[in-house]
Design an enzyme around this catalytic site. Structure first.
Site, PDB file in Angstrom:
ATOM      1  N   CYS A 181       0.935   3.401   3.119  1.00 29.73           N
ATOM      2  CA  CYS A 181       1.720   2.774   4.194  1.00 29.73           C
ATOM      3  C   CYS A 181       3.206   3.020   3.957  1.00 29.73           C
ATOM      4  CB  CYS A 181       1.451   1.271   4.253  1.00 29.73           C
ATOM      5  SG  CYS A 181      -0.296   0.891   4.429  1.00 29.73           S
ATOM      6  N   CYS A 197       0.824  -1.211   0.000  1.00 28.10           N
ATOM      7  CA  CYS A 197       0.000   0.000   0.000  1.00 28.10           C
ATOM      8  C   CYS A 197       0.861   1.266   0.000  1.00 28.10           C
ATOM      9  CB  CYS A 197      -0.939  -0.063   1.205  1.00 28.10           C
ATOM     10  SG  CYS A 197      -1.212   1.470   2.062  1.00 28.10           S
TER      11      CYS A 197
END
Ligand code: FAD
Length: 810
Positions: A83, A80
């Site tokens: 992230c 992600c």
């Protein structure tokens, strides 16, 4: 209490470690069996060295439930983008609140991992990244409290965590001090129930977090307590005459108080100053002594030094250790290691701001390395250059370690790693001062050296990770200086409080505010901020060649004289060794096989010899054995001169008689005799002759003393024999006895060579002094004379018949 939380922490850490080890093992098996690709094995945004607990199926329950500390956990997916973008902030947060660990710790779990997905599902994770707060002593049905819309900066996150901690329900994490504001009553009765030396009061506005942050920053320190006091606590404010908010006061029994003087009224400055108050020490660390400069526990004498200066002695000690000790564990240097060595020595030759002799030596080593065109070099060749065996004028590298600024309070603390950091800081600064056009030159040399040679492999791995992470950002000599400084601070942060920290030299963010006040600043929100321009100018000055202190260095003239002496000693040793090797070669070349077999027999009969000569008398010295040791081992050096030969070194005296020291010429003549006469018996005879001579001498002595002669008991294995004077003379004529005659013992020794040889015994009995050759010649002569007589007999017998035939002819 301190013990309680330190135990909790170590238990948790141990648990994490063992689980990680197990995880690593499983992962390794999976990778090797092809179930997981190497890519998956390396997935994950964090490592344990980020000060973040990596959660897995195996440790999640133990870390999150019934723990003594609260936990903040980031649920993320490694694929992600958000992230990935958030991970540097989370890592910074972990470094920032590292001191809070016993009360609240940070964890992370990669929900993209097949195995972890179940945990994430159980906690109801729907999106990434998600942050959750888990209370200390939480139960297994706890789902954690979400940080909704959490900030993406360290300060905001830190404050969020404080709020969660303040609202922590019972039971309270035992390591966490009270975070609520202190009242007048509590302060007045504080010393009745607490035995700490210092009480720090931080006066601040109600919306300020400084007091709580400093309280948590100090929770791992003994002998101090921190409380926040709100500006609304009027009695206390007026009693201490507080005018600034925030401001910090030290409060003592009886109401004595003093204001803590800091450069900036901010968290970092308060924490730094309070951690260094007298008597304040990190939990579990020994208390600094009154005079910390006398506090070492090493056998070496402590050298008083100035902590704000760099010492040339440390740099030279580092060079010695790296080039003569660390590199020595690489007998052959090739490939990446050789390239790394070339780069390292090249930057040393270019930038090391040393004394002329050391610089000359480094230049010589560099030139030598550049001249080596082969793909590998041996360390012993390099060592010769380091020891200046080529006698480059005015060039030397001091031997030994002579730590001054890098002294440690214990033998295993500081020293070489401290020297390595210092050396490379100096080199980056020198490169900048020399207007280097290759910004990465020094840092790549350091990276290569650490990667290939630095003995602490874990350190090397961490450093390589940092280099991979951010070395590409370096684009000038100035950024190179700053890069190394900031990475060093990262390491300091990670190691603060670790076992390798010297209590006399606590790890700090460097330079400290008292060393360089201008380097430190605060952002608008009160956050600490480095001032890069000031830091750079501080570093350029601190590590400059002009400021290097020459104290405790050995004088150049003494250094050169010492080197000359060592060279001379080494040359003599080499000559002796070469001589020994040459003699050994000659001996093995000329000695016939037969003799060697006999020697083997002798060795078997004489176990003491085997014990004395480890390895069965191998002549080749082990490469690590010092020349003196080798020479002594071979029995060739005694007081620097050849004295003994192999085989004679520890042979016990035969029947209590001391063996003579064999001479070199004996070896040659022996072989000559053996080659040309093949006459072992001759030697026996010669030995016997010597024995006889000894006996006759003894007889003479005995007759003088009036004693009877007992033949033989001193010659076990050699039969009692007698030798005629004529036989002795004959041997003498052959020039063989000369060697044996000179020494009775040698004769004994030779006889002793065949104590159980039936041939020898037979020879001795039969010949009574005749050699085998003599007997053979006799037999041949006897045979020839017999044949001759037979021939004559036949001739005279046949002669009349021949005559008769002749007469019958017409
Ligand atoms: P050091 O950290 O060695 O510092 C030496 C001197 O440099 C200090 O006395 C100070 O004067 C100065 N200094 C301190 N900080 C800075 C800075 N930021 N910038 C400039 N100068 C500074 N040990 C581990 O346990 N784990 C590791 O992963 C690890 N990695 C290492 C990686 C490298 C490349 C090196 C060289 C060492 C590493 N070490 C590691 C050792 C550790 O960093 C220290 O060197 C060691 O613990 C000795 O610490 P010290 O107190 O002497 O100070």
């Amino acid at each position: 209490m301190a013990r309680r939380y330190s135990r909790a922490t170590s238990w948790r850490t141990g648990n994490t470690l063992s689980t990680n080890a197990r995880q690593l093992l499983i992962l390794t098996i999976l990778v090797y069996t092809g179930i997981l690709s190497p890519f998956t094995a390396e997935a994950g945004l964090y490592t344990a060295s980020d000060q973040i607990v990596i959660l897995t199926t195996e440790n999640a329950d133990t870390v999150l439930f019934n723990s003594t500390a609260a936990m903040v956990v980031e649920f993320y997916a490694s694929w992600c983008g958000h992230c990935i973008g958030f991970s540097p902030v989370y890592k910074s947060l972990a470094r920032d609140i590292k001191e809070w660990k016993p009360a609240v710790d940070l964890g992370a779990i990669d929900c993209a991992e097949e195995q972890s997905r179940k945990i994430c599902t159980n906690f109801g994770i729907k999106g990434y990244p998600t942050l959750k707060f888990f209370h200390a002593y939480g139960t297994s049905d706890s789902k954690g409290q979400s940080f909704r819309g959490f900030p993406r900066d360290v300060k905001g996150l830190r404050q969020n965590i404080i709020e969660k901690m303040e609202n922590h329900q019972e039971p309270w994490p035992p390591a966490c001090p009270p975070l609520e504001p202190a009242s007048l009553a509590e302060i007045d009765s504080f010393f009745e129930s607490n035995s700490v030396q210092h009480l720090a009061l931080i006066f601040e506005a109600s919306n300020s977090y400084v007091g709580r942050e400093v309280t948590l920053d100090l929770l791992q320190y003994d002998n101090i307590a921190v409380r926040r006091v709100l500006s609304t606590e009027e009695v206390l404010v007026s009693r201490l005459e507080v005018t600034d908010f925030p401001s910090c006061f030290l409060y003592y029994p009886g109401g004595n108080h003093t204001r803590l003087r800091v450069q900036n009224e901010a968290r970092t400055f308060y924490s730094y100053a309070l951690q260094r108050l007298p008597g304040v020490v990190r939990t579990g660390k020994p208390r600094p002594l009154t005079s910390d400069l006398l506090g070492n526990t090493t056998d070496e004498q402590w050298r008083v030094f100035n902590r704000s200066r760099v010492y040339m002695a440390d740099l030279e000690s580092t060079l010695h250790f790296s080039l003569r000790v660390e590199l020595a564990s690489h007998p052959i240097l090739r490939g990446d290691a050789l390239s790394a060595l070339r780069r390292y020595v090249s930057v040393l030759a270019k930038y090391f701001p040393g004394r002329p002799v050391v610089k000359n030596l480094l230049t010589a080593v560099d030139s030598w390395l550049q001249a080596q065109s082969q793909s590998e070099i041996s360390y012993s060749d390099l060592r010769d250059v380091l020891d200046n065996t080529a006698e480059v004028p005015d060039a030397a590298l001091p031997e030994g370690q002579n730590w001054v600024g890098c002294q440690g309070s214990k033998p295993h603390l500081r020293r070489y790693p401290c020297g390595v950091w210092t050396l490379f800081h100096v080199l980056t600064v020198q490169a900048k001062s020399s207007a280097s056009t290759e910004p990465l030159e020094v840092l790549q040399a350091m990276r290569g050296y650490v990667h290939s040679f630095f003995g602490c492999r874990e350190c090397a791995t961490h450093f390589e990770a940092m280099a991979q992470d951010s070395l590409s950002q370096v684009d000038s000599a100035s950024t190179a200086v700053l890069w190394l400084w900031s990475r060093h601070n990262h390491v300091n942060n990670r190691l603060a409080g670790a076992g390798s920290e010297d209590p006399l030299f606590p790890k700090t963010q460097w330079p400290t505010p008292d060393m360089c006040p201008a380097c430190h600043g605060v952002k608008r929100g009160g956050e600490h901020a480095w001032k890069p321009a000031e830091v750079l100018s501080f570093l350029l000055s601190y590590f400059s060649s002009e400021r290097l202190l020459p104290d405790h260095l050995e004088e150049e003239s003494r250094l050169l004289a010492q080197q000359k002496e060592q060279r001379e000693a080494r040359r003599q040793e080499q000559e002796v060794r070469r001589g020994a090797e040459r003699r050994a070669r000659e001996a093995s070349f000329t000695q016939p096989q037969e003799e060697e077999e006999d020697e083997e027999e002798e060795a078997q009969e004489d176990p003491a010899d085997e014990e004395a000569g480890e390895g069965g008398g191998t002549l080749e010295p082990a490469p690590w054995v010092k020349p003196e040791a080798v020479a002594e081992e071979e029995g060739v050096v005694e007081g620097g001169r050849p004295s003994r030969q192999r085989g004679a070194r520890s042979r016990p005296s035969v029947v209590g008689m001391k063996l003579r020291e064999p001479q070199e010429d004996i070896v040659d003549l022996d072989s000559f005799v053996n080659q040309h006469y093949k006459a072992k018996a001759l030697r026996v005879a010669a030995a016997v002759s010597a024995h006889v001579k000894r006996r006759s001498l003894q007889r003479r002595e005995d007759s003088v003393l009036g004693l009877g002669l007992e033949a033989g008991p001193d010659l076990p294995g050699a039969e009692s024999v007698d030798l005629g004077a004529g036989q002795y003379k004959r041997l003498q004529k052959r020039g063989l006895t000369s060697q044996y005659r000179g020494s009775e013992e040698e004769g004994v020794a030779v006889v002793q060579l065949y104590p159980h040889d039936p041939r020898g015994r037979w020879m001795n009995v039969l010949s009574v002094g005749f050699s085998g050759l003599d007997i053979s010649l006799c037999v041949i002569l006897y045979f020839l004379s017999s044949m001759c007589l037979l021939g004559m007999f036949l001739f005279f017998k046949m002669r009349p018949r021949f005559r008769r035939v002749k007469v019958a002819q017409p």
